[in-house]
Design an enzyme around this catalytic site. Structure first.
Site, mmCIF file in Angstrom:
data_model
loop_
_atom_site.group_PDB
_atom_site.id
_atom_site.type_symbol
_atom_site.label_atom_id
_atom_site.label_comp_id
_atom_site.label_asym_id
_atom_site.label_seq_id
_atom_site.Cartn_x
_atom_site.Cartn_y
_atom_site.Cartn_z
ATOM 1 N N ASP A 1 0.868 -1.184 0.000
ATOM 2 C CA ASP A 1 0.000 0.000 0.000
ATOM 3 C C ASP A 1 0.905 1.234 0.000
ATOM 4 O O ASP A 1 1.822 1.321 0.817
ATOM 5 C CB ASP A 1 -0.898 -0.023 1.251
ATOM 6 N N ILE A 2 0.683 2.152 -0.942
ATOM 7 C CA ILE A 2 1.586 3.319 -1.037
ATOM 8 C C ILE A 2 1.304 4.373 0.028
ATOM 9 O O ILE A 2 2.079 5.306 0.188
ATOM 10 C CB ILE A 2 1.570 4.011 -2.424
ATOM 11 N N GLN B 1 -14.644 2.803 1.344
ATOM 12 C CA GLN B 1 -13.824 2.226 0.266
ATOM 13 C C GLN B 1 -13.473 3.321 -0.741
ATOM 14 O O GLN B 1 -14.360 4.032 -1.226
ATOM 15 C CB GLN B 1 -14.593 1.093 -0.439
ATOM 16 N N HIS C 1 -10.433 -5.492 -2.324
ATOM 17 C CA HIS C 1 -9.081 -5.682 -1.776
ATOM 18 C C HIS C 1 -9.159 -5.919 -0.280
ATOM 19 O O HIS C 1 -10.074 -5.447 0.389
ATOM 20 C CB HIS C 1 -8.169 -4.489 -2.078
ATOM 21 N N HIS D 1 -6.845 -5.381 3.106
ATOM 22 C CA HIS D 1 -5.661 -4.782 3.724
ATOM 23 C C HIS D 1 -5.073 -5.807 4.693
ATOM 24 O O HIS D 1 -5.808 -6.360 5.528
ATOM 25 C CB HIS D 1 -6.050 -3.542 4.533
HETATM 26 P P1 AMP Z 1 -9.776 1.443 0.538
HETATM 27 O O1 AMP Z 1 -9.984 2.813 1.099
HETATM 28 O O2 AMP Z 1 -10.111 0.335 1.466
HETATM 29 O O3 AMP Z 1 -10.436 1.352 -0.803
HETATM 30 O O4 AMP Z 1 -8.218 1.292 0.339
HETATM 31 C C1 AMP Z 1 -7.539 1.657 -0.808
HETATM 32 C C2 AMP Z 1 -6.090 1.581 -0.445
HETATM 33 O O5 AMP Z 1 -5.352 1.644 -1.641
HETATM 34 C C3 AMP Z 1 -5.601 2.722 0.445
HETATM 35 O O6 AMP Z 1 -5.034 2.201 1.624
HETATM 36 C C4 AMP Z 1 -4.597 3.449 -0.423
HETATM 37 O O7 AMP Z 1 -3.506 3.895 0.336
HETATM 38 C C5 AMP Z 1 -4.189 2.371 -1.397
HETATM 39 N N1 AMP Z 1 -3.727 2.828 -2.701
HETATM 40 C C6 AMP Z 1 -4.279 3.772 -3.504
HETATM 41 N N2 AMP Z 1 -3.601 3.875 -4.659
HETATM 42 C C7 AMP Z 1 -2.601 2.954 -4.602
HETATM 43 C C8 AMP Z 1 -1.557 2.559 -5.496
HETATM 44 N N3 AMP Z 1 -1.393 3.141 -6.679
HETATM 45 N N4 AMP Z 1 -0.697 1.587 -5.094
HETATM 46 C C9 AMP Z 1 -0.845 0.991 -3.882
HETATM 47 N N5 AMP Z 1 -1.812 1.321 -2.997
HETATM 48 C C10 AMP Z 1 -2.679 2.283 -3.352
#
Ligand code: AMP
Length: 138
Positions: free
Chosen positions: A33-34, A96, A102, A104
């Site tokens: 996760d970035i 979300q 996804h 975490h």
């Molecule tokens: P959610 O809010 O549960 O949909 O989580 C989305 C997650 O994706 C968040 O924790 C973001 O930090 C992560 N995220 C968003 N863009 C990227 C990316 N390009 N690469 C890796 N993680 C990402």
């Protein structure tokens, strides 16, 4: 809600944008996760297009859980994590932000998750260094 084929995880799956990959098999991909909420925060996604758990097939859900176990075990071994928190949000109403299913996989304790969700971008080199420790334990 129809699946958005232009969401960021769909682009990662198509190789259109990069990710720091931890593991990939026929049905799933795991990557860093970035905007991590703790060191080693990883994401597991299915290759099947599904927005939430409720559109995902049983087979893809099972494949995701197998990869979650693999990543969590590697976080325990490679990072010395004693606890692993799983978080999974379904729908914008739940918070979300990326509309591709996804999970975490977050080393540590729920009490440590003080960083705001999806807000603070991490240093790429630091993320890669942590990823190497996880990959080395897979
Ligand atoms: P959610 O809010 O549960 O949909 O989580 C989305 C997650 O994706 C968040 O924790 C973001 O930090 C992560 N995220 C968003 N863009 C990227 C990316 N390009 N690469 C890796 N993680 C990402």
């Amino acid at each position: 809600m129809a699946y958005d084929t232009n969401n960021i995880f769909a682009k990662i799956l198509r190789g259109e944008i990069p990710c720091i990959k931890l593991f990939e098999d026929e049905h799933t991909l795991a990557f860093m996760d970035i905007m991590p909420q703790a060191e080693g925060h990883a994401l597991v996604i299915p290759k099947e297009p599904a927005t939430t758990l409720f559109e995902l097939s049983d087979a893809a859900a099972a494949a995701c859980m197998a990869t979650v176990r693999r990543i969590g075990n590697a976080q325990k071994k490679g990072l010395g994590a004693e606890g692993i928190v799983l978080m999974q949000l379904n729908g914008a109403a739940a918070g979300q932000t990326v509309p591709h299913f996804h999970i975490h996989v977050i080393p540590g304790s729920i009490a440590d998750l003080r960083k705001p969700h999806a807000m603070v971008m991490a240093d790429t080199d630091q993320l890669k260094a942590v990823a190497e420790r996880i990959i080395g334990a897979i």
